[in-house]
Design a protein around this motif. Structure first.
Motif, PDB file in Angstrom:
ATOM      1  N   ASN A   8      79.385   5.160  49.778  1.00  0.00           N
ATOM      2  CA  ASN A   8      79.214   3.721  50.460  1.00  0.00           C
ATOM      3  C   ASN A   8      80.450   3.363  50.995  1.00  0.00           C
ATOM      4  OD1 ASN A   8      80.190   1.887  48.424  1.00  0.00           O
ATOM      5  ND2 ASN A   8      78.830   2.759  47.138  1.00  0.00           N
ATOM      6  N   PHE A  23      71.800  -7.762  57.703  1.00  0.00           N
ATOM      7  CA  PHE A  23      71.879  -6.384  57.595  1.00  0.00           C
ATOM      8  C   PHE A  23      70.364  -5.662  57.804  1.00  0.00           C
ATOM      9  CE2 PHE A  23      76.259  -6.842  56.690  1.00  0.00           C
ATOM     10  CZ  PHE A  23      76.763  -5.696  57.518  1.00  0.00           C
ATOM     11  N   LEU A  28      68.884  -1.957  58.238  1.00  0.00           N
ATOM     12  CA  LEU A  28      69.274  -1.345  56.808  1.00  0.00           C
ATOM     13  C   LEU A  28      68.184  -2.142  55.817  1.00  0.00           C
ATOM     14  CD1 LEU A  28      71.954  -1.038  58.399  1.00  0.00           C
ATOM     15  CD2 LEU A  28      73.009  -1.245  56.014  1.00  0.00           C
ATOM     16  N   ARG A  58      70.680   0.509  52.400  1.00  0.00           N
ATOM     17  CA  ARG A  58      70.741   1.795  52.928  1.00  0.00           C
ATOM     18  C   ARG A  58      70.342   1.887  54.381  1.00  0.00           C
ATOM     19  NH1 ARG A  58      66.895   3.574  49.460  1.00  0.00           N
ATOM     20  NH2 ARG A  58      65.318   2.624  50.628  1.00  0.00           N
ATOM     21  N   THR A  59      70.844   2.967  54.945  1.00  0.00           N
ATOM     22  CA  THR A  59      70.529   3.245  56.482  1.00  0.00           C
ATOM     23  C   THR A  59      69.233   3.651  56.377  1.00  0.00           C
ATOM     24  OG1 THR A  59      71.645   5.129  56.563  1.00  0.00           O
ATOM     25  CG2 THR A  59      72.683   3.370  57.279  1.00  0.00           C
ATOM     26  N   ASP A  61      67.805   6.371  57.699  1.00  0.00           N
ATOM     27  CA  ASP A  61      68.008   7.795  57.372  1.00  0.00           C
ATOM     28  C   ASP A  61      68.132   8.122  55.850  1.00  0.00           C
ATOM     29  OD1 ASP A  61      70.756   7.551  57.190  1.00  0.00           O
ATOM     30  OD2 ASP A  61      71.165   8.754  58.929  1.00  0.00           O
ATOM     31  N   SER A  64      73.300   6.904  54.457  1.00  0.00           N
ATOM     32  CA  SER A  64      74.602   5.725  54.358  1.00  0.00           C
ATOM     33  C   SER A  64      74.140   4.905  53.717  1.00  0.00           C
ATOM     34  CB  SER A  64      75.156   5.657  55.650  1.00  0.00           C
ATOM     35  OG  SER A  64      75.420   6.639  56.279  1.00  0.00           O
ATOM     36  N   ARG A  65      75.242   3.897  52.984  1.00  0.00           N
ATOM     37  CA  ARG A  65      75.073   2.797  52.210  1.00  0.00           C
ATOM     38  C   ARG A  65      76.183   1.842  52.504  1.00  0.00           C
ATOM     39  NH1 ARG A  65      72.468   6.699  49.936  1.00  0.00           N
ATOM     40  NH2 ARG A  65      70.368   6.533  48.870  1.00  0.00           N
ATOM     41  N   PHE A  95      77.593   1.342  63.474  1.00  0.00           N
ATOM     42  CA  PHE A  95      76.051   1.634  63.427  1.00  0.00           C
ATOM     43  C   PHE A  95      75.620   2.407  64.654  1.00  0.00           C
ATOM     44  CE2 PHE A  95      76.538  -1.654  60.147  1.00  0.00           C
ATOM     45  CZ  PHE A  95      76.209  -0.903  59.116  1.00  0.00           C
TER      46      PHE A  95
END
Length: 144
Positions: A8, A23, A28, A58-59, A61, A64-65, A95
């Motif tokens: 992260n 976000f 996210l 969290r994204t 997918d 990623s965090r 992003f």
């Protein structure tokens, strides 16, 4: 031993709720919230007796965090949020988005401001930087 992954990126903020909402609007997901305190935490950071509220974003997918932290103690000692792009140190988070203009329109309703302009790099990307909550520098990239 090989590097496995990046877990992260951490960002310290004053208004945790506003930043979470921003976000979320970007796309996210709020993975969880917690209060971090105790001597073990201070041993990791070197700050001693710390009290921090965190939110892990969290994204979509899941790879990623973004860890958002609001320090209750000790107090924040520096502010780099309005540093220009050529400042030393950590700068921004980038992003990947489906549509830069549509994303900008949604985020402007939450106070985002375009830093320069939306530009196109060859036939590959449309890119821009924005200032989000608390002046955080955020990059948006649309793959063409």
């Amino acid at each position: 031993m090989a590097l496995k992954r990046m877990d992260n990126i951490g960002i310290v903020v004053e208004d945790l709720e506003e930043t979470i909402d921003f976000f979320r609007e970007l796309g996210l997901e709020l993975e969880g919230r917690a209060k971090i305190e105790g001597e073990w935490a201070g041993r990791v950071t070197g700050l001693g007796d710390q009290h921090v509220e965190i939110a892990m974003m969290r994204t979509p997918d899941g790879h990623s965090r973004l860890e958002l932290s609001r320090f209750l103690a000790p107090p924040v000692v520096a502010d780099h949020r309005t540093a220009p792009v050529n400042a030393l140190g950590y700068l921004r988070v980038m992003f990947a988005v489906d549509d830069v203009e549509e994303t900008l329109e949604r985020l402007r309703k939450r106070g985002a401001q375009l830093v320069g302009e939306v530009v196109q790099y060859r036939d590959t990307y449309r890119l821009c930087y924005i200032r989000g909550p608390e002046g955080l520098l955020i990059g948006l990239a649309q793959e063409l």
